[in-house]
Design a protein around this motif. Structure first.
Motif, PDB file in Angstrom:
ATOM      1  N   ALA A   1       0.856  -1.002   0.409  1.00  0.00           N
ATOM      2  CA  ALA A   1      -0.210  -0.426  -0.223  1.00  0.00           C
ATOM      3  C   ALA A   1       0.848   0.994  -0.105  1.00  0.00           C
ATOM      4  N   CYS A   2       1.427   0.907   0.852  1.00  0.00           N
ATOM      5  CA  CYS A   2       2.774   1.975   0.921  1.00  0.00           C
ATOM      6  C   CYS A   2       3.465   2.300  -0.181  1.00  0.00           C
ATOM      7  N   GLU A   3       4.314   1.575  -1.519  1.00  0.00           N
ATOM      8  CA  GLU A   3       4.343   1.892  -2.437  1.00  0.00           C
ATOM      9  C   GLU A   3       3.526   2.288  -3.749  1.00  0.00           C
ATOM     10  N   GLY A   4       1.945   1.722  -3.587  1.00  0.00           N
ATOM     11  CA  GLY A   4       1.011   2.318  -3.853  1.00  0.00           C
ATOM     12  C   GLY A   4       0.845   4.250  -4.049  1.00  0.00           C
ATOM     13  N   LEU A   5       1.389   4.252  -3.013  1.00  0.00           N
ATOM     14  CA  LEU A   5       1.081   5.758  -2.142  1.00  0.00           C
ATOM     15  C   LEU A   5       1.946   7.065  -2.925  1.00  0.00           C
ATOM     16  N   ILE A   6       3.351   6.666  -2.645  1.00  0.00           N
ATOM     17  CA  ILE A   6       4.151   6.591  -3.540  1.00  0.00           C
ATOM     18  C   ILE A   6       4.369   6.612  -4.869  1.00  0.00           C
ATOM     19  N   ALA A   7       4.253   5.715  -5.940  1.00  0.00           N
ATOM     20  CA  ALA A   7       3.667   5.823  -7.027  1.00  0.00           C
ATOM     21  C   ALA A   7       2.596   7.053  -7.482  1.00  0.00           C
ATOM     22  N   GLN A   8       1.756   6.863  -6.181  1.00  0.00           N
ATOM     23  CA  GLN A   8       0.795   8.151  -6.911  1.00  0.00           C
ATOM     24  C   GLN A   8       1.288   9.754  -5.983  1.00  0.00           C
ATOM     25  N   GLY A   9       2.625   9.702  -5.979  1.00  0.00           N
ATOM     26  CA  GLY A   9       3.092  11.734  -5.618  1.00  0.00           C
ATOM     27  C   GLY A   9       2.396  11.508  -4.780  1.00  0.00           C
ATOM     28  N   ARG A  10       1.995  10.481  -3.811  1.00  0.00           N
ATOM     29  CA  ARG A  10       0.790  11.352  -2.530  1.00  0.00           C
ATOM     30  C   ARG A  10       2.327  11.405  -1.226  1.00  0.00           C
ATOM     31  N   VAL A  11       3.469  11.421  -1.809  1.00  0.00           N
ATOM     32  CA  VAL A  11       4.358  10.835  -0.098  1.00  0.00           C
ATOM     33  C   VAL A  11       5.712  11.942  -0.697  1.00  0.00           C
ATOM     34  N   SER A  12       6.280  13.086   0.213  1.00  0.00           N
ATOM     35  CA  SER A  12       6.788  13.984   0.099  1.00  0.00           C
ATOM     36  C   SER A  12       7.849  13.606   1.145  1.00  0.00           C
ATOM     37  N   VAL A  13       9.590  13.749   0.835  1.00  0.00           N
ATOM     38  CA  VAL A  13      10.637  13.388   2.110  1.00  0.00           C
ATOM     39  C   VAL A  13      11.514  15.095   1.498  1.00  0.00           C
ATOM     40  N   ASP A  14      11.463  15.932   2.670  1.00  0.00           N
ATOM     41  CA  ASP A  14      12.243  16.870   2.928  1.00  0.00           C
ATOM     42  C   ASP A  14      11.917  18.058   1.943  1.00  0.00           C
ATOM     43  N   GLY A  15      10.381  17.801   1.449  1.00  0.00           N
ATOM     44  CA  GLY A  15       9.889  18.545   0.734  1.00  0.00           C
ATOM     45  C   GLY A  15       9.751  18.309  -0.346  1.00  0.00           C
TER      46      GLY A  15
ATOM     47  N   VAL B   1       8.092  15.925  -3.536  1.00  0.00           N
ATOM     48  CA  VAL B   1       7.750  15.005  -4.333  1.00  0.00           C
ATOM     49  C   VAL B   1       8.621  13.342  -4.464  1.00  0.00           C
ATOM     50  N   VAL B   2       7.863  12.726  -3.611  1.00  0.00           N
ATOM     51  CA  VAL B   2       8.539  10.857  -4.469  1.00  0.00           C
ATOM     52  C   VAL B   2       8.052  10.359  -4.895  1.00  0.00           C
ATOM     53  N   ARG B   3       8.384  10.118  -6.060  1.00  0.00           N
ATOM     54  CA  ARG B   3       7.440   8.869  -6.329  1.00  0.00           C
ATOM     55  C   ARG B   3       8.522   7.642  -6.987  1.00  0.00           C
ATOM     56  N   GLU B   4       9.855   7.415  -6.817  1.00  0.00           N
ATOM     57  CA  GLU B   4      11.021   6.257  -7.156  1.00  0.00           C
ATOM     58  C   GLU B   4      10.827   5.478  -6.026  1.00  0.00           C
ATOM     59  N   LEU B   5      10.366   4.250  -6.136  1.00  0.00           N
ATOM     60  CA  LEU B   5       9.982   3.130  -5.025  1.00  0.00           C
ATOM     61  C   LEU B   5      11.145   2.577  -4.459  1.00  0.00           C
ATOM     62  N   GLY B   6      12.657   3.232  -5.491  1.00  0.00           N
ATOM     63  CA  GLY B   6      14.116   2.839  -5.075  1.00  0.00           C
ATOM     64  C   GLY B   6      14.348   4.028  -3.588  1.00  0.00           C
ATOM     65  N   THR B   7      13.789   4.861  -3.850  1.00  0.00           N
ATOM     66  CA  THR B   7      14.355   6.048  -2.393  1.00  0.00           C
ATOM     67  C   THR B   7      14.639   5.483  -1.253  1.00  0.00           C
TER      68      THR B   7
END
Length: 247
Positions: A26-40, A42-48
């Motif tokens: 589910a978290c991978e899905g959130l990342i792929a959808q652009g709903r997660v940001s890290v240090d400002g 938006v992260v879409r790369e699952l390898g981050t």
């Protein structure tokens, strides 16, 4: 902004899953959808990869607290207890409710000795600072039993504001719950942190407080907590509280 990727860190989806956001998939899905940001960013790369302590992670704009050393508790303070961890005068303090915890916790703001209800305890210094700083205007909601029959017009008076000995004071919201000849029940929301502000305002308008309970602090509600009991504030509840003060 710098790249949020930390080569020696943990995979972002693993950090999110461990902190209760959802399953790893589910978290991978959130990342792929652009709903997660890290240090400002938006992260879409699952390898981050991220630093689970230092990286600032948000999901849908809500902060995810990933530092496991930080703890925030909701406590239902009983009446007669002072809002200090230890009291020089020997009165019962807050430490008795968290003696079994290894963290050194501090109270977030105060409730006067006779007032019961929700108070927060935390070892997160930045969160505590912001929750108590006037700049952030954190609202608190109280239920009060007051003397006399309160009329609906009193709410408009208190929302416009009155003058106390230490300056103007106003409520953000006033709800008349119940009115009877001898006493009434009112709900008051305000963001002022001044000493005994609810009691002083109600006394000033001719309705001294008989009983006072704080039901809500910011976005945290007392819920089903019983007097003297605590619960951990975490996950989306903690995230909403952090968002309220721009963390």
């Amino acid at each position: 902004m710098t790249d949020p990727h930390v080569p020696t860190g943990e995979r972002l989806q693993k950090v999110l899953a461990r902190n209760g956001v959802g399953s790893r998939r589910a978290c991978e899905g959130l990342i792929a959808q652009g709903r997660v940001s890290v240090d400002g960013h938006v992260v879409r790369e699952l390898g981050t990869r991220v630093d689970p302590v230092a990286s600032v992670i948000h999901v849908d704009g809500i902060r995810v607290q990933t530092d496991s050393s930080l703890l925030t508790l909701a406590l239902y303070k009983p009446p007669g207890v002072v809002s200090t961890m230890y009291d020089d005068m020997g009165r019962p303090g807050l430490v008795q409710y968290v003696e079994d915890r290894p963290e050194r916790l501090y109270h977030v703001g105060r409730l006067d000795q006779d007032t019961e209800g929700l108070i927060l305890l935390s070892n997160d210094g930045e969160l505590t600072h912001r929750l108590t700083h006037p700049k952030y205007e954190v609202p608190k909601t109280y239920i009060a039993r007051v003397e006399g029959s309160v009329t609906r017009g009193l709410g408009r008076v208190l929302e416009r504001g009155i003058t106390l000995e230490d300056g103007p004071a106003r409520v953000d919201r006033f709800v008349l719950r119940e009115s009877a000849p001898r006493n009434s029940i009112v709900e008051i929301t305000l963001h002022s942190g001044r000493n005994r502000i609810v009691r002083r305002m109600m006394a000033e308008v001719g309705h001294p407080v008989m009983e006072l309970v704080r039901m809500k602090f910011g976005t945290v509600v007392v819920g089903h907590l019983k007097p003297g009991k605590t619960r951990v504030v975490a996950g989306s509840e903690l995230g909403a509280l952090m968002k309220l003060v721009d963390l």
